[in-house]
Design a protein around this motif. Sequence first.
Motif, PDB file in Angstrom:
ATOM      1  N   GLU A 144       0.398  -0.466  -0.165  1.00  0.00           N
ATOM      2  CA  GLU A 144       0.219   0.084  -0.295  1.00  0.00           C
ATOM      3  C   GLU A 144       1.115   1.327   0.080  1.00  0.00           C
ATOM      4  O   GLU A 144       0.369   2.638  -0.579  1.00  0.00           O
ATOM      5  N   GLU A 147       2.739   2.252  -3.357  1.00  0.00           N
ATOM      6  CA  GLU A 147       1.292   2.987  -4.315  1.00  0.00           C
ATOM      7  C   GLU A 147       1.503   4.128  -4.113  1.00  0.00           C
ATOM      8  O   GLU A 147       1.578   5.119  -4.972  1.00  0.00           O
ATOM      9  N   GLU A 188      -3.618  -5.669  -9.168  1.00  0.00           N
ATOM     10  CA  GLU A 188      -5.065  -4.247  -8.433  1.00  0.00           C
ATOM     11  C   GLU A 188      -4.168  -2.920  -8.516  1.00  0.00           C
ATOM     12  O   GLU A 188      -4.832  -2.167  -7.506  1.00  0.00           O
ATOM     13  N   ARG A 190      -2.339   0.559  -9.495  1.00  0.00           N
ATOM     14  CA  ARG A 190      -1.799   1.318 -10.496  1.00  0.00           C
ATOM     15  C   ARG A 190      -0.909   1.740 -10.911  1.00  0.00           C
ATOM     16  O   ARG A 190      -0.530   2.082 -12.287  1.00  0.00           O
ATOM     17  N   ARG A 410      -6.803 -11.250   3.459  1.00  0.00           N
ATOM     18  CA  ARG A 410      -6.465 -10.132   3.180  1.00  0.00           C
ATOM     19  C   ARG A 410      -6.627  -8.906   3.771  1.00  0.00           C
ATOM     20  O   ARG A 410      -6.504  -7.956   2.791  1.00  0.00           O
TER      21      ARG A 410
ATOM     22  N   ARG B  64      -8.690  -2.877  -2.599  1.00  0.00           N
ATOM     23  CA  ARG B  64      -7.974  -2.836  -4.314  1.00  0.00           C
ATOM     24  C   ARG B  64      -8.628  -4.246  -5.343  1.00  0.00           C
ATOM     25  O   ARG B  64      -8.157  -4.422  -6.593  1.00  0.00           O
ATOM     26  N   ALA B  73     -10.153   3.424 -12.031  1.00  0.00           N
ATOM     27  CA  ALA B  73     -10.187   3.713 -10.200  1.00  0.00           C
ATOM     28  C   ALA B  73      -9.253   3.814  -9.281  1.00  0.00           C
ATOM     29  O   ALA B  73      -8.298   2.528  -9.500  1.00  0.00           O
ATOM     30  N   THR B  74      -8.180   4.265  -8.499  1.00  0.00           N
ATOM     31  CA  THR B  74      -7.044   3.813  -7.778  1.00  0.00           C
ATOM     32  C   THR B  74      -7.226   4.607  -6.316  1.00  0.00           C
ATOM     33  O   THR B  74      -7.711   4.826  -6.642  1.00  0.00           O
ATOM     34  N   VAL B  75      -6.868   3.588  -5.503  1.00  0.00           N
ATOM     35  CA  VAL B  75      -6.948   3.076  -4.266  1.00  0.00           C
ATOM     36  C   VAL B  75      -5.668   3.677  -4.055  1.00  0.00           C
ATOM     37  O   VAL B  75      -5.181   2.321  -3.553  1.00  0.00           O
ATOM     38  N   LEU B  76      -5.815   4.329  -2.208  1.00  0.00           N
ATOM     39  CA  LEU B  76      -4.475   4.455  -2.002  1.00  0.00           C
ATOM     40  C   LEU B  76      -5.201   4.340  -0.405  1.00  0.00           C
ATOM     41  O   LEU B  76      -6.009   4.639   0.299  1.00  0.00           O
TER      42      LEU B  76
END
Lengths: 427, 427
Positions: A144, A147, A188, A190, A410, B64, B73-76
């Motif tokens: 995480e 990213e 999963e 980007r 997860r 994600r 879509a981007t998950v942060l």
Amino acid sequence: MPATPCHVVIVGGGFAGLWATRALAAAPVRVTLLDRGNHHLFQPLLYQVATAGLSAPDIAAPLRHILRRQRNATVLMETVAAIDTRARRVLCTNGRGVDYDFLVLASGATHAYFGHDDWADHAPGLKTLDDALHIRRRILSAFERAEAEHDPAARRAWLTFAIVGGGPTGVELAGTLVEIARHTLAREFRRIDPGAARVLLLEAGPRVLASFPEALSAHARAQLQRLGVEVRTGQPVQAIDADGVCVGADRIPARTVLWAAGVAASPLARTLGVPLDRAGRVPVQPDLSVAGAPEIFVAGDLASVQRPDGRPVPGVAPAAKQMGRQVAAAIRARLAGKPAPRFRYRDFGNLATIGRMAAVVHLGRLRLTGALAWWFWLTAHIYFLIGFRNRLSVMLSWTWAYWSYQRAARIILGDAAADQPRSTRQA
Amino acid sequence: MPATPCHVVIVGGGFAGLWATRALAAAPVRVTLLDRGNHHLFQPLLYQVATAGLSAPDIAAPLRHILRRQRNATVLMETVAAIDTRARRVLCTNGRGVDYDFLVLASGATHAYFGHDDWADHAPGLKTLDDALHIRRRILSAFERAEAEHDPAARRAWLTFAIVGGGPTGVELAGTLVEIARHTLAREFRRIDPGAARVLLLEAGPRVLASFPEALSAHARAQLQRLGVEVRTGQPVQAIDADGVCVGADRIPARTVLWAAGVAASPLARTLGVPLDRAGRVPVQPDLSVAGAPEIFVAGDLASVQRPDGRPVPGVAPAAKQMGRQVAAAIRARLAGKPAPRFRYRDFGNLATIGRMAAVVHLGRLRLTGALAWWFWLTAHIYFLIGFRNRLSVMLSWTWAYWSYQRAARIILGDAAADQPRSTRQA
């Protein structure tokens, strides 16, 4: 025999303590089992909780549920602080005391950092369910953070995982981590390619899985490398801090370092007042009692026991169960006025899993590798897991994981921010 | 339309935020979803994790993973500290900022103690998975401590459970707690009778399940009493401390007090700089945008929305999903130069479960109670749960629990000793 039945106090609900308790079911004794938690843990699958493959409750069962039908056994959730051998009393951290006629000390081992206690913050070890959830949080959070990170070097450090120790736990963690990076998380993200993550397995000794024959060690190493693990042997780790690890002449920036290298006996052993071995374990008599204190037995990882050929009895679940049963047999013999039997370790072999369809099995003359070894490992672990419901749940998770490459658990639990070492908490 | 696509930032991966993200899949926008955790939580089943019926991963899925196929879509995983509405930037606690063209604020609600913040230590609330694991630890540890306790009054206090708040969460917790005490734990203790535990449900208002018709409230109350819950209505709680709770003129010694009474909006709302309602929620325009800031939308529990008849839209999952989809529709309309649609809440009804074979269902003119309502509740919750694997796992746990009266996740995680209030930590 006294009017009130003899009181056996067992400290620790792991394999040794639980098997000792069960083996006393028909004995003319009262048994009190003390454990700091409420559950028996199936430690051989703990790495699967750490790597998000299983939920914590899948590999644990409440001790009092396991023992509900054993009327002579009482389970108490107590943390033991010390043993008062003169008064024959176990002292708990809350100030309570429990008197015993026989004591079975089976409080196991914890991870040890060989004098580098400052490494503990940066390289968590794996002994309890809380340890496993901590490691799971660290692993999942690292991807995480990668990213969210813009700086390429910082991102690289979040995507580097170093595992210290090439025993079964280290090998299992490394093999699973590459599978997570290459398969589970694929597509999963980007901004990062999780498949580019670097997984290093660092072993100070000459080979991984040192308790196996050399050919199986070499096979395991080749398998790990084929999966994508960088295996380094023969170089001890020199330093671990929040930003990485030093091994040989190299400094490897890695934000996730996991400790699978050393264990030391539970500190409770020190309160017995007898000489201990180098790892803090208690050298025991042939019947597993303590020299000079025949009413005290030690079983499991806390006991230092040699085989007839001088090799130590390994710290594995089958050995702990055998010791637990031996101690119960010795107590029964003593109560019957007979001599206690000697402990003899029966070696049923050695298994370690490496990754999907890859494991090594060593059972006497039988040596298996690859898919056959993997199926053998899988079946054995389902078979030995306690509780019908847990077996079903684990089979469901594994079947689903096999076909989907997904991991069932997860989920980051606990405060992820609290894990970030202070030096780097502010961006 | 600009060369770089319009950037929609969504804060919160609950029902509102996740449904807004999904409904923007085909829109000409970039979506960034920020959440402090890595998972979407199926909150309607959170009480089952708190009462040891389900594992945490059973009712959560990685955001994600849910959004892996939605390429825009981007998950942060980021914790948001404030909104800078002038700069149109979301500020994260780690110092990072994320610029937006449209903002969807869906950070939900947390539990509130109505000015008694000191009650939080003694009466934990239930909003996150960590809250649920904390409550599970408290409940399971209370029975363990009662078994270890010799003083009858102290033991009685460990076996008394007070739940504050008679809404759906309070009713579910109370109904499940008596089942655990009477059935799950029966015959597993040697010194206490867990079935003698006292479970109190304390509601300040005149009836439980106040959002249901009066007849269903009365039915739920009768059902709870039949199961063994002491229901007290019409008396607000006066005080809560480490040793118990004061309600009306009574002081009830209880070592476990659970808070299911009040929620308040996420404190992020305050950083918008607009007037909020009494519960800290943001009053919104008919299209769910903020007055004076048409590029900001609020959805889910954080939004204060009235129905045409003046009643508030309730803080339930279907309302949050509808608001999420509405916000996405409004953004798509704006980008197309069309007027944004008005939000209209479609009330699909109201369900609450009470215990084994007991629930209440209110769907327009349809009112169900008893076993039929319970099957309806069960089916709806399995149906709406995200993820094929989770559905299977929950069905397995429930089937097993139904036949065995056992709970799949009776495992204490985290440091139980740390939960003990300081005043009583030393015996």
